[in-house]
Design an enzyme around this catalytic site. Structure first.
Site, short mmCIF file in Angstrom:
data_model
loop_
_atom_site.label_atom_id
_atom_site.label_comp_id
_atom_site.label_asym_id
_atom_site.label_seq_id
_atom_site.Cartn_x
_atom_site.Cartn_y
_atom_site.Cartn_z
N ASN A 137 -22.62 12.20 4.03
CA ASN A 137 -21.84 11.43 4.94
C ASN A 137 -21.35 10.68 4.04
OD1 ASN A 137 -23.09 9.61 3.46
ND2 ASN A 137 -24.20 8.92 4.85
N GLN B 216 -0.92 -6.46 -2.68
CA GLN B 216 -0.71 -8.01 -1.43
C GLN B 216 -1.09 -8.73 -1.85
OE1 GLN B 216 -2.44 -6.50 2.31
NE2 GLN B 216 -2.60 -4.40 1.47
N HIS C 140 0.74 -6.31 -10.12
CA HIS C 140 1.65 -6.74 -9.84
C HIS C 140 2.05 -7.77 -9.65
CE1 HIS C 140 4.76 -6.07 -6.68
NE2 HIS C 140 4.79 -6.72 -5.96
N ASP D 270 14.49 -6.14 -7.95
CA ASP D 270 14.15 -7.16 -7.08
C ASP D 270 14.04 -7.96 -7.62
OD1 ASP D 270 11.85 -7.71 -7.66
OD2 ASP D 270 11.88 -6.16 -6.60
N LYS E 113 17.32 -6.87 -2.61
CA LYS E 113 16.88 -5.83 -2.23
C LYS E 113 16.20 -6.76 -0.84
CE LYS E 113 12.04 -4.32 -3.26
NZ LYS E 113 11.01 -3.82 -3.90
N ASP F 266 9.92 -1.52 -13.42
CA ASP F 266 8.92 -1.89 -11.50
C ASP F 266 7.93 -1.52 -11.75
OD1 ASP F 266 8.87 -2.73 -9.61
OD2 ASP F 266 9.87 -0.92 -7.95
N ASP G 156 6.15 4.11 -5.64
CA ASP G 156 4.71 4.63 -4.32
C ASP G 156 6.18 5.67 -4.27
OD1 ASP G 156 2.90 5.12 -2.52
OD2 ASP G 156 3.06 3.52 -1.92
N THR G 157 6.84 5.38 -3.20
CA THR G 157 7.56 6.31 -2.10
C THR G 157 8.80 6.63 -2.97
OG1 THR G 157 8.41 5.03 -0.83
CG2 THR G 157 6.24 5.78 0.08
C1 R5P Z 1 7.61 -4.55 -5.01
O1 R5P Z 1 7.16 -5.09 -4.51
C2 R5P Z 1 6.84 -3.38 -6.01
O2 R5P Z 1 7.25 -3.54 -7.64
C3 R5P Z 1 7.44 -1.60 -5.98
O3 R5P Z 1 9.25 -1.64 -5.77
C4 R5P Z 1 7.20 -0.70 -4.15
O4 R5P Z 1 6.28 -1.42 -4.44
C5 R5P Z 1 8.20 0.12 -4.56
O5 R5P Z 1 7.94 1.05 -3.76
P1 R5P Z 1 8.78 2.19 -3.14
O6 R5P Z 1 8.45 3.28 -4.18
O7 R5P Z 1 7.77 2.81 -1.70
O8 R5P Z 1 9.62 1.52 -2.61
#
Ligand code: R5P
Length: 328
Positions: free
Chosen positions: A46, A106, A139, A179, A203, A231, A235-236
């Site tokens: 499970n 978060q 973060h 940013d 940004k 950075d 992520d994406t």
């Molecule tokens: C934002 O605060 C983080 O430092 C990254 O810049 C962000 O989360 C990257 O996400 P993605 O690659 O999806 O734009």
């Protein structure tokens, strides 16, 4: 497991690993010149996770490694279960090692009725029995305060900058923050490049739509420059690809992207390939599968950094000094 003698006191350093990033675990163990603790971990039908350590851990200083990659919730739970088992096995100290701390993005509320999941994760590790946390490039630095105990916040900056210094014209380099929130980090990077100029991308984000970024304009002089964007994570790839694009539109000569955590969720690979970035440099805090890789992606190892930090904690040495370590 590794034995050390301090005067007449016999101490044991133990490294245990979950199933998320076996290569990194093996690399760290090799650097420490120890073997990983033999562990049996499996899933019940499970989905429940079962853990059993094959040797006694009574009185040991145990470091529990897990990389919070996909499926993240599973690996977080697996690490919690390992910590619980270690506590019940009378380990002397338990250090949770998460090279990338899941849910740490978060770390504050942007809006009403939102969670602060970075705090929740630390509370869960504390409840399970963790004595200390070790992680790389959280973060935000203030997340350290979410755990009521020592947090070893390590930086990949020396690893990344030592490599990138050899790839740019040091007299023509500009460090770019993607940013405004990361300008302080970019300042530290600029010092590593001999006090070079800084720029940042203005940004904005739609707070109700995850991973959706609107890239604005460049603040600072990047015309004819070798830009290095720094950075914490990709992520994406939306943030980075947008930044690369706007830097070229503003007149940048080349753009290298450096990020500690290469999450590289789809469509990051396609976005990074399309934006003509000169090179993307990440570390192996997370496993990077073959499908996520591409020609101008460079992956540097954090195993030496983590091994040195684990050794420093175990030997009661200095973790802070690793920030100036040029041999990582
Ligand atoms: C934002 O605060 C983080 O430092 C990254 O810049 C962000 O989360 C990257 O996400 P993605 O690659 O999806 O734009």
């Amino acid at each position: 497991m590794g034995s050390h003698f301090h005067g007449n006191v016999h101490k044991e350093l133990v490294l245990v690993s979950g199933r998320s990033h076996p290569q990194l675990a093996a690399d760290i163990a090799k650097k420490l010149r120890i073997s990983l603790l033999e562990t049996s971990i499996y899933d019940f039908a499970n989905g429940e996770i079962y853990v059993h350590f094959k040797e006694s851990l009574r009185g040991c200083d145990v470091f529990v490694l897990e990389s919070h990659t996909e499926p993240m919730n599973k690996w977080v739970m697996e690490q919690l279960i390992m910590v619980d088992a270690l506590k019940r096995a009378s380990a002397k100290s338990i250090t949770v090692v998460c090279p990338f701390l899941g849910y740490s993005r978060q770390d504050k509320k942007h809006n009403g009725r939102e969670p602060i999941s970075a705090r929740l994760i630390f509370d869960l590790f504390a409840a399970a029995g963790a004595d200390r946390i070790m992680s790389i490039d959280l973060h935000s630095a203030q997340i350290q305060g979410f755990f009521d105990g020592p947090v070893d916040h390590l930086y990949a900056m020396p690893i990344l900058t030592n490599y990138i210094k050899r790839r740019v014209d040091i007299n023509d380099v500009v460090v770019v923050s993607p940013d405004a929130g990361r300008i302080r980090v970019a300042e530290n990077w600029a010092e590593r490049f001999g006090g070079c100029p800084l720029a940042f991308i203005h940004k904005t984000r739609d707070i109700f739509r995850p991973n959706v970024v609107k890239v604005g304009r460049v603040v600072g002089d990047v015309i004819g420059k070798d830009c290095v964007i720094t950075d914490d994570l990709i992520d994406t790839g939306g943030t980075i690809a947008g930044a690369v694009k706007v830097l070229y539109e503003t007149g940048a000569k080349s753009v290298i992207v450096a990020a500690t955590h290469g999450i590289l969720s789809a469509p990051a690979r396609e976005r990074l390939l399309e934006c003509n970035v000169t090179e993307v440099v990440v570390t192996n805090t997370l496993p990077i599968s073959q499908e996520k890789q591409f020609e101008n992606l460079t992956v540097l190892s954090v195993a030496p950094l983590l091994a040195k930090a684990i050794e420093a904690v175990f030997e009661a040495g200095s973790v802070t000094s690793l920030i100036d370590d040029t041999n990582l």
